[in-house]
Structure formats: C-alpha cells, structure tokens
Design a protein around this motif. Sequence first.
Motif, PDB file in Angstrom:
ATOM      1  N   ASP A  94     -37.227  -9.944 114.403  1.00 48.55           N
ATOM      2  CA  ASP A  94     -35.936  -9.846 115.085  1.00 48.55           C
ATOM      3  C   ASP A  94     -35.586  -8.374 115.256  1.00 48.55           C
ATOM      4  OD1 ASP A  94     -35.422 -12.632 115.128  1.00 48.55           O
ATOM      5  OD2 ASP A  94     -34.668 -12.556 113.079  1.00 48.55           O
ATOM      6  N   THR A  95     -34.688  -8.113 116.171  1.00 49.54           N
ATOM      7  CA  THR A  95     -34.165  -6.754 116.281  1.00 49.54           C
ATOM      8  C   THR A  95     -32.986  -6.614 115.326  1.00 49.54           C
ATOM      9  OG1 THR A  95     -32.539  -7.280 117.998  1.00 49.54           O
ATOM     10  CG2 THR A  95     -34.776  -6.679 118.747  1.00 49.54           C
ATOM     11  N   GLN A  96     -32.642  -5.379 115.015  1.00 48.83           N
ATOM     12  CA  GLN A  96     -31.481  -5.157 114.159  1.00 48.83           C
ATOM     13  C   GLN A  96     -30.227  -5.760 114.788  1.00 48.83           C
ATOM     14  OE1 GLN A  96     -33.169  -1.753 114.676  1.00 48.83           O
ATOM     15  NE2 GLN A  96     -34.311  -1.868 112.784  1.00 48.83           N
ATOM     16  N   GLN A  97     -30.115  -5.673 116.109  1.00 49.16           N
ATOM     17  CA  GLN A  97     -28.942  -6.230 116.785  1.00 49.16           C
ATOM     18  C   GLN A  97     -28.900  -7.749 116.646  1.00 49.16           C
ATOM     19  OE1 GLN A  97     -26.386  -4.303 118.145  1.00 49.16           O
ATOM     20  NE2 GLN A  97     -25.368  -6.281 118.038  1.00 49.16           N
ATOM     21  N   GLN A  98     -30.051  -8.413 116.700  1.00 49.44           N
ATOM     22  CA  GLN A  98     -30.072  -9.862 116.518  1.00 49.44           C
ATOM     23  C   GLN A  98     -29.631 -10.245 115.103  1.00 49.44           C
ATOM     24  OE1 GLN A  98     -34.173 -10.243 117.798  1.00 49.44           O
ATOM     25  NE2 GLN A  98     -33.549 -11.566 119.498  1.00 49.44           N
ATOM     26  N   ILE A  99     -30.082  -9.478 114.126  1.00 43.98           N
ATOM     27  CA  ILE A  99     -29.665  -9.725 112.741  1.00 43.98           C
ATOM     28  C   ILE A  99     -28.148  -9.548 112.630  1.00 43.98           C
ATOM     29  CG2 ILE A  99     -29.805  -8.891 110.355  1.00 43.98           C
ATOM     30  CD1 ILE A  99     -32.373 -10.315 111.214  1.00 43.98           C
ATOM     31  N   LEU A 100     -27.637  -8.448 113.193  1.00 42.46           N
ATOM     32  CA  LEU A 100     -26.198  -8.195 113.150  1.00 42.46           C
ATOM     33  C   LEU A 100     -25.435  -9.296 113.877  1.00 42.46           C
ATOM     34  CD1 LEU A 100     -23.749  -6.501 112.412  1.00 42.46           C
ATOM     35  CD2 LEU A 100     -24.195  -5.099 114.446  1.00 42.46           C
ATOM     36  N   ASP A 101     -25.911  -9.712 115.034  1.00 48.06           N
ATOM     37  CA  ASP A 101     -25.239 -10.774 115.782  1.00 48.06           C
ATOM     38  C   ASP A 101     -25.134 -12.056 114.960  1.00 48.06           C
ATOM     39  OD1 ASP A 101     -24.967  -9.023 117.927  1.00 48.06           O
ATOM     40  OD2 ASP A 101     -26.610  -9.923 119.091  1.00 48.06           O
ATOM     41  N   GLY A 102     -26.192 -12.385 114.212  1.00 41.71           N
ATOM     42  CA  GLY A 102     -26.159 -13.567 113.355  1.00 41.71           C
ATOM     43  C   GLY A 102     -25.127 -13.442 112.252  1.00 41.71           C
ATOM     44  N   LEU A 103     -25.030 -12.257 111.674  1.00 41.93           N
ATOM     45  CA  LEU A 103     -24.038 -12.028 110.621  1.00 41.93           C
ATOM     46  C   LEU A 103     -22.618 -12.050 111.185  1.00 41.93           C
ATOM     47  CD1 LEU A 103     -25.955  -9.242 108.673  1.00 41.93           C
ATOM     48  CD2 LEU A 103     -25.561 -11.608 107.916  1.00 41.93           C
ATOM     49  N   VAL A 104     -22.441 -11.479 112.358  1.00 41.11           N
ATOM     50  CA  VAL A 104     -21.117 -11.487 113.006  1.00 41.11           C
ATOM     51  C   VAL A 104     -20.706 -12.917 113.345  1.00 41.11           C
ATOM     52  CG1 VAL A 104     -19.852 -10.781 115.077  1.00 41.11           C
ATOM     53  CG2 VAL A 104     -21.216  -9.109 113.824  1.00 41.11           C
ATOM     54  N   ALA A 105     -21.665 -13.748 113.711  1.00 42.10           N
ATOM     55  CA  ALA A 105     -21.354 -15.146 114.015  1.00 42.10           C
ATOM     56  C   ALA A 105     -20.747 -15.837 112.791  1.00 42.10           C
ATOM     57  CB  ALA A 105     -22.611 -15.877 114.473  1.00 42.10           C
ATOM     58  N   GLN A 106     -21.172 -15.435 111.608  1.00 41.63           N
ATOM     59  CA  GLN A 106     -20.627 -16.007 110.371  1.00 41.63           C
ATOM     60  C   GLN A 106     -19.306 -15.360 109.979  1.00 41.63           C
ATOM     61  OE1 GLN A 106     -23.544 -15.986 107.165  1.00 41.63           O
ATOM     62  NE2 GLN A 106     -25.181 -16.141 108.683  1.00 41.63           N
ATOM     63  N   ALA A 107     -19.191 -14.046 110.220  1.00 39.99           N
ATOM     64  CA  ALA A 107     -18.014 -13.295 109.754  1.00 39.99           C
ATOM     65  C   ALA A 107     -16.902 -13.212 110.783  1.00 39.99           C
ATOM     66  CB  ALA A 107     -18.433 -11.882 109.351  1.00 39.99           C
ATOM     67  N   GLY A 108     -17.227 -13.235 112.045  1.00 35.43           N
ATOM     68  CA  GLY A 108     -16.226 -13.096 113.095  1.00 35.43           C
ATOM     69  C   GLY A 108     -16.151 -11.706 113.690  1.00 35.43           C
ATOM     70  N   SER A 109     -16.521 -10.697 112.922  1.00 33.31           N
ATOM     71  CA  SER A 109     -16.492  -9.316 113.411  1.00 33.31           C
ATOM     72  C   SER A 109     -17.332  -8.458 112.479  1.00 33.31           C
ATOM     73  CB  SER A 109     -15.057  -8.776 113.450  1.00 33.31           C
ATOM     74  OG  SER A 109     -14.550  -8.675 112.124  1.00 33.31           O
ATOM     75  N   ALA A 110     -17.504  -7.206 112.867  1.00 31.64           N
ATOM     76  CA  ALA A 110     -18.205  -6.243 112.009  1.00 31.64           C
ATOM     77  C   ALA A 110     -17.614  -4.864 112.247  1.00 31.64           C
ATOM     78  CB  ALA A 110     -19.699  -6.229 112.310  1.00 31.64           C
ATOM     79  N   SER A 111     -17.446  -4.124 111.167  1.00 34.31           N
ATOM     80  CA  SER A 111     -16.882  -2.788 111.246  1.00 34.31           C
ATOM     81  C   SER A 111     -17.803  -1.798 110.528  1.00 34.31           C
ATOM     82  CB  SER A 111     -15.501  -2.762 110.593  1.00 34.31           C
ATOM     83  OG  SER A 111     -15.096  -1.433 110.335  1.00 34.31           O
ATOM     84  N   PRO A 112     -18.429  -0.883 111.277  1.00 35.25           N
ATOM     85  CA  PRO A 112     -19.229   0.144 110.610  1.00 35.25           C
ATOM     86  C   PRO A 112     -18.417   0.951 109.592  1.00 35.25           C
ATOM     87  CG  PRO A 112     -19.700   0.130 112.950  1.00 35.25           C
ATOM     88  CD  PRO A 112     -18.519  -0.778 112.732  1.00 35.25           C
ATOM     89  N   ALA A 113     -17.146   1.190 109.866  1.00 33.97           N
ATOM     90  CA  ALA A 113     -16.299   1.952 108.936  1.00 33.97           C
ATOM     91  C   ALA A 113     -16.140   1.203 107.617  1.00 33.97           C
ATOM     92  CB  ALA A 113     -14.936   2.238 109.562  1.00 33.97           C
ATOM     93  N   ARG A 114     -15.905  -0.097 107.677  1.00 29.52           N
ATOM     94  CA  ARG A 114     -15.807  -0.887 106.439  1.00 29.52           C
ATOM     95  C   ARG A 114     -17.156  -0.933 105.735  1.00 29.52           C
ATOM     96  NH1 ARG A 114     -12.618  -5.038 109.549  1.00 29.52           N
ATOM     97  NH2 ARG A 114     -14.635  -6.084 109.726  1.00 29.52           N
ATOM     98  N   GLY A 115     -18.237  -0.989 106.519  1.00 31.75           N
ATOM     99  CA  GLY A 115     -19.571  -0.988 105.936  1.00 31.75           C
ATOM    100  C   GLY A 115     -19.876   0.299 105.205  1.00 31.75           C
ATOM    101  N   GLU A 116     -19.446   1.426 105.773  1.00 31.62           N
ATOM    102  CA  GLU A 116     -19.644   2.708 105.097  1.00 31.62           C
ATOM    103  C   GLU A 116     -18.832   2.760 103.807  1.00 31.62           C
ATOM    104  OE1 GLU A 116     -19.673   7.517 105.831  1.00 31.62           O
ATOM    105  OE2 GLU A 116     -18.635   6.256 107.297  1.00 31.62           O
ATOM    106  N   LYS A 117     -17.625   2.237 103.852  1.00 27.35           N
ATOM    107  CA  LYS A 117     -16.787   2.213 102.652  1.00 27.35           C
ATOM    108  C   LYS A 117     -17.453   1.379 101.561  1.00 27.35           C
ATOM    109  CE  LYS A 117     -12.089   1.228 101.151  1.00 27.35           C
ATOM    110  NZ  LYS A 117     -10.762   0.751 101.519  1.00 27.35           N
ATOM    111  N   LEU A 118     -18.063   0.264 101.934  1.00 26.83           N
ATOM    112  CA  LEU A 118     -18.783  -0.565 100.973  1.00 26.83           C
ATOM    113  C   LEU A 118     -19.994   0.191 100.423  1.00 26.83           C
ATOM    114  CD1 LEU A 118     -19.151  -3.366  99.626  1.00 26.83           C
ATOM    115  CD2 LEU A 118     -20.487  -4.025 101.632  1.00 26.83           C
ATOM    116  N   PHE A 119     -20.746   0.851 101.284  1.00 27.41           N
ATOM    117  CA  PHE A 119     -21.934   1.604 100.866  1.00 27.41           C
ATOM    118  C   PHE A 119     -21.575   2.717  99.890  1.00 27.41           C
ATOM    119  CE2 PHE A 119     -24.957   5.173 101.790  1.00 27.41           C
ATOM    120  CZ  PHE A 119     -26.090   4.594 101.228  1.00 27.41           C
ATOM    121  N   ARG A 120     -20.490   3.403 100.133  1.00 22.82           N
ATOM    122  CA  ARG A 120     -20.112   4.557  99.310  1.00 22.82           C
ATOM    123  C   ARG A 120     -19.173   4.205  98.150  1.00 22.82           C
ATOM    124  NH1 ARG A 120     -22.483   8.438 101.785  1.00 22.82           N
ATOM    125  NH2 ARG A 120     -22.742   8.439 104.039  1.00 22.82           N
TER     126      ARG A 120
END
Length: 127
Positions: free
Chosen positions: A18-44
């Motif tokens: 799969d492409t990274q975008q396909q993986i992200l699209d599948g996760l967004v389908a479960q979550a409803g949205s995705a925020s790189p800013a929230r993801g960075e906050k989680l990472f750090r």
Amino acid sequence: MNKLVLSLLLVASSAQADTQQQILDGLVAQAGSASPARGEKLFRGKFTGGKAADSCTACHTENAKSAGQHVKTHKAIDPIAPVAQKDRFTDAAKVEKWFKRNCQEVLGRACTPQEKADFTAYMISVK
C-alpha cells in the motif's frame, strides 16, 4: 521462461505494498480526521504508564528521520519517518502490529483510532 517462474513473477508484481496515503486513508476512515499537529504532539509528548519508555522520542530520537535505539534492549531502530525509511507505513498489518506494541510500551494502553491517524499523518508529513 519457465511457467512456474512466470507465475511467481505475476503474483509478486500484483502483491504490491500500500502507499502511505492509502494507510492514512484507512486510519482516517476509522477516526474521521487526521491532524499532523496532533500527531507531532503525540510523538514528542511525555507519558506515564508505559512499561518501556515515557515517549516515542526515547527510542526514536527527536528527529524522526534518524535511526534510534530501544531504551531497554538497546536494539537499533530504523528511522520512523517514511522520508528516511521508504517502507514505513506501507503495510497495514505491520502498521497495526507496530501501534499495538508501541502504544502499550509508551502509553500503557492501546492507541485510539484518532491517535493512529494523527501519528501517521505527522510521520507522512515529515520532510
């Protein structure tokens, strides 16, 4: 060309990652949205409750494009950002396995679908 070899080549070429975008699209389908800013906050972020580390950066370093080292086992860890490690976030089963193990180690619990989508969106955005 041998028929068996030709058959194996056809199967291998059709079983593409799969492409990274396909993986992200599948996760967004479960979550409803995705925020790189929230993801960075989680990472750090720093967390309590995990059994091995208090943050993702404890093993992966502050730079997601750099190799890291597991805080307890000292095993080398390839960079987590797809820009530095091309096969990251290209296999849905591996992504899910990775989240299951590492969320437990860092957060002390399973990641929510929102956290998975946000984290993946951040990692894909790292340039």
